[in-house]
Design a protein around this motif. Sequence first.
Motif, PDB file in Angstrom:
ATOM      1  N   ALA A   1      21.120   1.084  57.557  1.00  0.00           N
ATOM      2  CA  ALA A   1      20.867   2.376  58.204  1.00  0.00           C
ATOM      3  C   ALA A   1      19.732   3.117  57.498  1.00  0.00           C
ATOM      4  N   ALA A   2      19.742   3.090  56.168  1.00  0.00           N
ATOM      5  CA  ALA A   2      18.691   3.772  55.409  1.00  0.00           C
ATOM      6  C   ALA A   2      17.330   3.114  55.655  1.00  0.00           C
ATOM      7  N   LEU A   3      17.283   1.798  55.562  1.00  0.00           N
ATOM      8  CA  LEU A   3      16.018   1.096  55.778  1.00  0.00           C
ATOM      9  C   LEU A   3      15.515   1.285  57.202  1.00  0.00           C
ATOM     10  N   ASP A   4      16.425   1.250  58.183  1.00  0.00           N
ATOM     11  CA  ASP A   4      16.040   1.469  59.577  1.00  0.00           C
ATOM     12  C   ASP A   4      15.467   2.867  59.786  1.00  0.00           C
ATOM     13  N   ALA A   5      15.900   3.823  58.964  1.00  0.00           N
ATOM     14  CA  ALA A   5      15.412   5.205  59.068  1.00  0.00           C
ATOM     15  C   ALA A   5      14.143   5.421  58.244  1.00  0.00           C
ATOM     16  N   GLY A   6      13.648   4.349  57.612  1.00  0.00           N
ATOM     17  CA  GLY A   6      12.426   4.457  56.828  1.00  0.00           C
ATOM     18  C   GLY A   6      12.644   4.984  55.419  1.00  0.00           C
ATOM     19  N   MET A   7      13.882   4.888  54.951  1.00  0.00           N
ATOM     20  CA  MET A   7      14.214   5.360  53.612  1.00  0.00           C
ATOM     21  C   MET A   7      14.391   4.166  52.679  1.00  0.00           C
ATOM     22  N   ASP A   8      14.266   4.425  51.387  1.00  0.00           N
ATOM     23  CA  ASP A   8      14.556   3.398  50.393  1.00  0.00           C
ATOM     24  C   ASP A   8      16.051   3.436  50.085  1.00  0.00           C
ATOM     25  N   TYR A   9      16.559   2.324  49.562  1.00  0.00           N
ATOM     26  CA  TYR A   9      17.986   2.209  49.243  1.00  0.00           C
ATOM     27  C   TYR A   9      18.130   1.443  47.942  1.00  0.00           C
ATOM     28  N   LYS A  10      19.031   1.919  47.102  1.00  0.00           N
ATOM     29  CA  LYS A  10      19.303   1.239  45.835  1.00  0.00           C
ATOM     30  C   LYS A  10      20.800   1.280  45.597  1.00  0.00           C
ATOM     31  N   ALA A  11      21.371   0.140  45.220  1.00  0.00           N
ATOM     32  CA  ALA A  11      22.790   0.069  44.860  1.00  0.00           C
ATOM     33  C   ALA A  11      22.902   0.008  43.340  1.00  0.00           C
ATOM     34  N   ILE A  12      23.611   0.968  42.776  1.00  0.00           N
ATOM     35  CA  ILE A  12      23.922   0.987  41.348  1.00  0.00           C
ATOM     36  C   ILE A  12      25.419   1.294  41.247  1.00  0.00           C
ATOM     37  N   PRO A  13      26.255   0.288  41.540  1.00  0.00           N
ATOM     38  CA  PRO A  13      27.694   0.544  41.582  1.00  0.00           C
ATOM     39  C   PRO A  13      28.271   0.888  40.217  1.00  0.00           C
ATOM     40  N   VAL A  14      29.172   1.864  40.224  1.00  0.00           N
ATOM     41  CA  VAL A  14      29.890   2.286  39.025  1.00  0.00           C
ATOM     42  C   VAL A  14      31.373   2.163  39.335  1.00  0.00           C
ATOM     43  N   SER A  15      32.045   1.293  38.609  1.00  0.00           N
ATOM     44  CA  SER A  15      33.480   1.099  38.829  1.00  0.00           C
ATOM     45  C   SER A  15      34.276   2.062  37.959  1.00  0.00           C
ATOM     46  N   SER A  16      35.578   1.977  38.054  1.00  0.00           N
ATOM     47  CA  SER A  16      36.442   2.830  37.239  1.00  0.00           C
ATOM     48  C   SER A  16      36.338   2.481  35.755  1.00  0.00           C
TER      49      SER A  16
END
Length: 146
Positions: free
Chosen positions: A54-69
């Motif tokens: 959805a972000a890329l389709d909207a022309g935005m950048d996306y980054k995943a930096i998951p933080v667990s418990s």
Amino acid sequence: MSQFKTITDNFLASPQIMPEDIEQAKAEGVTLVINNRPDDEAPDQPAGATIRKAALDAGMDYKAIPVSSAGFSMPQVDAMAEALAGTTGKTLAFCRSGTRSTLLWALSQAKNGADPATIAEQAERGGYNVAPVRPTMDMLAGKSSD
């Protein structure tokens, strides 16, 4: 619709967003979406890949930096700092409640030399408390705790 909380002029934190929230984010000037929530943390959350698309389709950048418990690590702090340094528009970071995103932002800001007291005030204005990571913020900023 998600509630984006303004931490600074260029950083927003949010509870879990949905693909349809991306248009609202774009309208608010967001150019980078950072996902701090691990996939499958809860059965009702959308997959990171869905938000990314959805972000890329909207022309935005996306980054995943998951933080667990399990908490934060320096590679996550470094990845957040790098992502924030690499964008010129607003950033929207999200997790389950927005807290992990704000704490990770706070750590990255302290590591980059920002004043921990100022960081804490900015987070508080957005409704988040950075006290759990304040000693680490002080250490990263090279200051002793007040």
